[in-house]
Design an enzyme around this catalytic site. Structure first.
Site, PDB file in Angstrom:
ATOM      1  N   CYS A   2       0.836  -1.125   0.241  1.00 31.79           N
ATOM      2  CA  CYS A   2      -0.099   0.084  -0.180  1.00 31.79           C
ATOM      3  C   CYS A   2       0.845   1.146  -0.413  1.00 31.79           C
ATOM      4  O   CYS A   2       1.914   1.434   0.582  1.00 31.79           O
ATOM      5  CB  CYS A   2      -0.706   0.254   0.864  1.00 31.79           C
ATOM      6  SG  CYS A   2      -1.687  -1.340   1.162  1.00 31.79           S
ATOM      7  N   ARG A  27       4.962   0.689  -6.183  1.00 27.51           N
ATOM      8  CA  ARG A  27       5.037  -0.514  -4.812  1.00 27.51           C
ATOM      9  C   ARG A  27       4.006  -1.058  -4.304  1.00 27.51           C
ATOM     10  O   ARG A  27       3.949  -2.163  -4.356  1.00 27.51           O
ATOM     11  CB  ARG A  27       4.606   0.319  -3.595  1.00 27.51           C
ATOM     12  CG  ARG A  27       5.042   1.791  -3.659  1.00 27.51           C
ATOM     13  CD  ARG A  27       4.852   2.479  -2.369  1.00 27.51           C
ATOM     14  NE  ARG A  27       4.690   1.738  -0.782  1.00 27.51           N
ATOM     15  CZ  ARG A  27       4.981   1.755  -0.305  1.00 27.51           C
ATOM     16  NH1 ARG A  27       6.841   1.514  -0.236  1.00 27.51           N
ATOM     17  NH2 ARG A  27       4.951   1.000   0.786  1.00 27.51           N
ATOM     18  N   TRP A  74      -3.086  -2.927  -1.547  1.00 29.31           N
ATOM     19  CA  TRP A  74      -2.192  -4.159  -2.146  1.00 29.31           C
ATOM     20  C   TRP A  74      -3.373  -4.342  -0.823  1.00 29.31           C
ATOM     21  O   TRP A  74      -2.957  -5.340  -0.287  1.00 29.31           O
ATOM     22  CB  TRP A  74      -0.860  -4.227  -2.182  1.00 29.31           C
ATOM     23  CG  TRP A  74      -0.630  -5.153  -2.404  1.00 29.31           C
ATOM     24  CD1 TRP A  74      -0.263  -5.271  -3.700  1.00 29.31           C
ATOM     25  CD2 TRP A  74      -0.165  -7.064  -1.813  1.00 29.31           C
ATOM     26  NE1 TRP A  74       0.204  -6.714  -4.483  1.00 29.31           N
ATOM     27  CE2 TRP A  74       0.203  -7.430  -3.171  1.00 29.31           C
ATOM     28  CE3 TRP A  74       0.044  -6.908  -0.769  1.00 29.31           C
ATOM     29  CZ2 TRP A  74       0.271  -8.551  -2.920  1.00 29.31           C
ATOM     30  CZ3 TRP A  74      -0.088  -8.533  -0.395  1.00 29.31           C
ATOM     31  CH2 TRP A  74       0.805  -9.091  -1.941  1.00 29.31           C
ATOM     32  N   ASN A 100      -1.590   1.367   6.386  1.00 31.82           N
ATOM     33  CA  ASN A 100      -0.065   0.347   5.001  1.00 31.82           C
ATOM     34  C   ASN A 100       0.261  -0.371   6.032  1.00 31.82           C
ATOM     35  O   ASN A 100       0.719  -0.535   7.437  1.00 31.82           O
ATOM     36  CB  ASN A 100       0.583   1.019   5.084  1.00 31.82           C
ATOM     37  CG  ASN A 100       1.579   0.356   4.392  1.00 31.82           C
ATOM     38  OD1 ASN A 100       1.839  -1.135   3.180  1.00 31.82           O
ATOM     39  ND2 ASN A 100       3.200   0.773   3.555  1.00 31.82           N
ATOM     40  N   GLY A 101      -0.053  -2.450   5.379  1.00 32.31           N
ATOM     41  CA  GLY A 101       0.646  -2.764   6.626  1.00 32.31           C
ATOM     42  C   GLY A 101      -0.439  -4.244   7.271  1.00 32.31           C
ATOM     43  O   GLY A 101      -1.545  -4.093   6.310  1.00 32.31           O
ATOM     44  N   GLU A 481      18.251 -15.964 -11.159  1.00 30.81           N
ATOM     45  CA  GLU A 481      18.156 -14.194 -10.777  1.00 30.81           C
ATOM     46  C   GLU A 481      16.636 -13.971 -11.804  1.00 30.81           C
ATOM     47  O   GLU A 481      16.811 -13.045 -12.278  1.00 30.81           O
ATOM     48  CB  GLU A 481      18.667 -13.649 -10.350  1.00 30.81           C
ATOM     49  CG  GLU A 481      18.655 -12.081 -10.596  1.00 30.81           C
ATOM     50  CD  GLU A 481      17.724 -11.791  -9.729  1.00 30.81           C
ATOM     51  OE1 GLU A 481      16.687 -12.291  -9.549  1.00 30.81           O
ATOM     52  OE2 GLU A 481      17.687 -10.633 -10.220  1.00 30.81           O
ATOM     53  N   LYS A 485      13.407 -12.422 -13.023  1.00 31.16           N
ATOM     54  CA  LYS A 485      13.352 -12.125 -14.060  1.00 31.16           C
ATOM     55  C   LYS A 485      12.035 -12.374 -15.150  1.00 31.16           C
ATOM     56  O   LYS A 485      11.288 -11.580 -15.047  1.00 31.16           O
ATOM     57  CB  LYS A 485      14.122 -10.739 -14.247  1.00 31.16           C
ATOM     58  CG  LYS A 485      15.266 -10.277 -13.923  1.00 31.16           C
ATOM     59  CD  LYS A 485      15.188  -8.283 -13.674  1.00 31.16           C
ATOM     60  CE  LYS A 485      14.141  -9.282 -11.525  1.00 31.16           C
ATOM     61  NZ  LYS A 485      15.135  -9.037 -10.628  1.00 31.16           N
ATOM     62  N   LYS A 601       6.237  -3.733  -4.639  1.00 31.08           N
ATOM     63  CA  LYS A 601       7.562  -3.307  -4.857  1.00 31.08           C
ATOM     64  C   LYS A 601       8.175  -4.226  -3.408  1.00 31.08           C
ATOM     65  O   LYS A 601       9.393  -4.819  -3.101  1.00 31.08           O
ATOM     66  CB  LYS A 601       8.519  -2.005  -5.185  1.00 31.08           C
ATOM     67  CG  LYS A 601       9.297  -1.612  -5.224  1.00 31.08           C
ATOM     68  CD  LYS A 601      10.223  -2.126  -6.003  1.00 31.08           C
ATOM     69  CE  LYS A 601      11.698  -1.947  -5.791  1.00 31.08           C
ATOM     70  NZ  LYS A 601      12.691  -2.981  -7.223  1.00 31.08           N
TER      71      LYS A 601
HETATM   72  O1  M6R Z   1      13.456  -5.196  -0.669  1.00 33.28           O
HETATM   73  P1  M6R Z   1      13.726  -6.189  -0.809  1.00 33.28           P
HETATM   74  O2  M6R Z   1      15.117  -6.430  -1.676  1.00 33.28           O
HETATM   75  O3  M6R Z   1      14.278  -6.586   0.554  1.00 33.28           O
HETATM   76  O4  M6R Z   1      12.770  -7.289  -1.872  1.00 33.28           O
HETATM   77  C1  M6R Z   1      13.104  -8.554  -2.165  1.00 33.28           C
HETATM   78  C2  M6R Z   1      12.338  -9.291  -2.405  1.00 33.28           C
HETATM   79  O5  M6R Z   1      10.623  -8.051  -2.911  1.00 33.28           O
HETATM   80  C3  M6R Z   1      12.785  -8.156  -3.657  1.00 33.28           C
HETATM   81  O6  M6R Z   1      13.756  -8.951  -4.131  1.00 33.28           O
HETATM   82  C4  M6R Z   1      11.654  -9.145  -5.237  1.00 33.28           C
HETATM   83  O7  M6R Z   1      12.069 -10.653  -5.602  1.00 33.28           O
HETATM   84  C5  M6R Z   1      11.866  -8.296  -6.243  1.00 33.28           C
HETATM   85  N1  M6R Z   1      10.239  -8.322  -6.635  1.00 33.28           N
HETATM   86  C6  M6R Z   1      12.388  -8.908  -7.830  1.00 33.28           C
HETATM   87  O8  M6R Z   1      12.780  -8.453  -9.163  1.00 33.28           O
END
Ligand code: M6R
Length: 606
Positions: A2, A27, A74, A100-101, A481, A485, A601
């Site tokens: 959120c 976000r 969200w 948010n939370g 990774e 992606k 995010k």
């Molecule tokens: O903010 P953070 O690095 O802790 O986030 C961790 C994951 O949520 C984040 O890397 C997520 O996997 C991404 N969307 C990957 O692209």
């Protein structure tokens, strides 16, 4: 997750609120709403779906109110719908809030409120908060500040809250526990938002609110208190980047912009970290740790940051005889890891707000393990919880698909591993690797030149349902990774396997025209991976091979050759190619690059 924006001051509030919500779109959300307040009434407008739907609903209306809050939701508790979207208000529509939370004990609190005849309109955990406040305000006769002091300690879970009331139409009450909230101010008034980009067009003076703090925003003042009512000192800072950094700047998506920002982001992250023949991580001296006594090292993170940790853990395993472990935070926190003051835990997070990683930090802190944070967001929750915090200097990462955060984490973790090994056994960093680190920004600029070629090759992937990535040793975490992606933004099912594991099961999935992206950059084992590739080719696969310029291959139709550097750094080069593959494939499929479905995010819930 959120997003929250709020303003009180001399200007009309709605323009700030809406532009701020737009800046926070990255976000992730599925409904949006605003409340504007004056002494006559609360104006509330909500809409499910995109923010543009809310803007359309509001267009043509004039709202002169100078105080209000906005929210993008969200969904966690209850489907995305107008009823479940925020703001939520009490029955009389005199108190309104956004959240948010997650409130973990909302069911028991709801039972209590039902007995007092409160009615619930939504399925959310949030709605209980507004009724609890109503109860304290109207039935117990407390003012809003005292009502908050009573209610907040009763909420388990995480929250960033903004509350407005009809009785104090120029005041916003803000509270924070484990969800981000940034305050801002300028000569026109006072602001708050879940993240700095929402504030930057209006002010660079910002203050991250700390956990267990309440801020009272009035037209021309901000006061900060603890949940117990004690006054807190305010630590204002200049935002570490300007508004340009949070704009697309001519690129068609934030993801592409951030892919291209990697040379600079890496340069900034390494600034001051390298001498002629060594790495500099002086922060380690602040750790209360006898290095000779160190027994275990844990790397802990989520998603992309976890993949960066896998590479660093592998590097450390190769350099020391220590017990080195790497866990996704969601597993670490429930896995009963052995922790004591002879353990070092390294937590990595772009946002510094990821709920699972924060819970993992708490566990380590409670067990008196020594903790290091690697974080991108200044002042984030995690940066304040660990014994020491090292910052990646990637600048704001807006795209949900993490790119520059990953490569900056890789290089900073590399320096950290070298610095730790030096403290353990006096080993000096490898001069060759230091030179390579210094040259990485230039090298990445060269790798980015493959962009056009990858755009053409991405046609091989765009009509596929499944893509497989394979690699061995350091090529494996980066394959993971790359597959993350691709699935995140193109919605193609993508899996990564150790190349040697393929024949133990996954090869059953390979059929004519299945795309296999093979990463084989390490000279001493490339031949083994290439044999595994041959096994897939024999079953009709189409292979895209990423290899290094010292490895001889022949007979492959699609090969990308990268400059050979130390194996621990190769993932930095390789991932640029894999990021571009994911990006071009998603563009070809018409996907919304910066707003991938179902993703947020910053994952601030468990
Ligand atoms: O903010 P953070 O690095 O802790 O986030 C961790 C994951 O949520 C984040 O890397 C997520 O996997 C991404 N969307 C990957 O692209």
């Amino acid at each position: 997750m959120c997003g929250i924006t709020g303003y009180t001051g001399k200007m009309e509030a709605l323009p700030f609120i809406m532009q701020g919500l737009e800046k926070l779109e990255y976000r992730g959300y599925d409904s949006a709403g605003v409340t504007l307040v004056d002494d006559k009434k609360m104006f509330i407008c909500k809409e499910s779906g995109r923010l543009s739907a809310l803007s359309t609903k509001l267009s043509g209306q004039h709202h002169p109110q100078t105080c209000g809050v906005g929210h993008t939701r969200w969904a966690t508790h209850g489907i995305p719908s107008q009823l479940n979207s925020h703001p939520h208000s009490n029955q009389a529509k005199t108190i309104c809030l956004v959240h948010n939370g997650i409130i973990e004990n909302y069911l028991s609190l709801k039972q209590e409120l039902l007995k007092k005849d409160y009615h619930f309109r939504s399925q959310t955990d949030t709605e209980i908060i507004v009724h609890l406040l109503d109860d304290q305000y109207y039935h117990e006769g407390l003012n809003m500040f005292d009502a908050l002091k009573k209610v907040l300690p009763r909420l388990s879970g995480s929250f960033a809250l903004c509350i407005v009331t009809k009785d104090e139409p120029d005041t916003i009450y803000v509270a924070k526990k484990e969800s981000p909230m940034i305050l801002g101010r300028n000569s026109s008034g006072c602001f708050c938002a879940s993240d700095a980009p929402a504030l930057l067009p209006y002010t660079k003076k910002i203050m991250p609110l700390k956990d267990n703090e309440i801020a009272i925003l009035r037209k021309d003042s901000i006061e900060v208190f603890g949940f117990d009512g004690s006054e807190k000192t305010q630590e204002w800072i200049d935002a570490p980047y300007d508004i340009k950094a949070a704009q697309r700047d001519g690129y068609d998506s934030f993801m592409l912009k951030e892919i291209y920002e990697q040379p600079r982001a890496i340069k900034e992250t390494l600034r001051g970290r390298l001498t002629e023949d060594d790495v500099v991580v002086d922060e380690l001296d602040e750790l209360d740790l006898d290095w000779k006594d160190l027994k275990r090292v844990y790397f802990v993170a989520c998603g992309t940051a976890y993949h960066a940790c896998l590479s660093a853990a592998m590097q450390m395993q190769h350099l020391t005889s220590l017990n080195v472990y790497c866990f996704p935070a969601s597993e670490f926190r429930y896995g009963e890891p052995y922790l004591d003051k002879k353990c070092l835990c390294i937590f990595v997070s772009q946002s510094g707000e990821t709920a699972d990683t924060i819970a993992a930090v708490k566990l380590a802190v409670q067990a008196k393990a020594r903790t290091i944070g690697i974080v991108n967001v200044l002042g984030s929750s995690m940066s304040r919880m660990t014994d020491i915090c090292l910052y990646t200097c990637a600048g704001p990462e807006i795209s949900v698909a993490s790119t520059k955060a990953y490569t900056t984490q890789l290089v900073l973790l590399n320096c950290l591993v070298l610095a730790i090994c030096k403290r353990i056994d006096g080993s000096k960093a490898d001069r060759k690797m230091i030179a390579e680190l210094k040259n990485l920004p230039d090298l990445i600029r060269d790798v980015l030149k493959y962009d056009e070629q990858i755009k053409k090759l991405a046609k091989l992937l765009s009509d596929k349902n499944d893509v497989y990535f394979i690699g061995r040793q350091h090529d494996y975490p980066v394959a993971l990774e790359g597959s993350l992606k691709l699935k995140e933004i193109s919605y193609i099912h993508a899996d990564a396997y150790y190349a040697g594991e393929l024949k133990h099961g996954p090869i059953a999935l390979i059929e004519k025209d299945t795309v296999v992206i093979a990463v084989a950059t390490e000279a001493k084992i490339a031949a083994k991976t290439i044999s595994n590739i041959q096994e897939t080719l024999a079953r009709g696969s189409k292979v895209i091979l990423l290899t290094s310029d010292q490895i001889e291959t022949e007979g492959f139709e699609h090969v990308i050759r990268l400059k050979t550097i130390s194996q621990a750094l190769m993932p930095v080069e390789i991932i640029i190619i894999l990021q571009l593959f994911a990006y071009h494939t998603a563009v070809m499929k018409g996907c919304d690059i910066d707003k991938p479905r179902n993703l947020a995010k910053s994952v601030t819930v468990e």
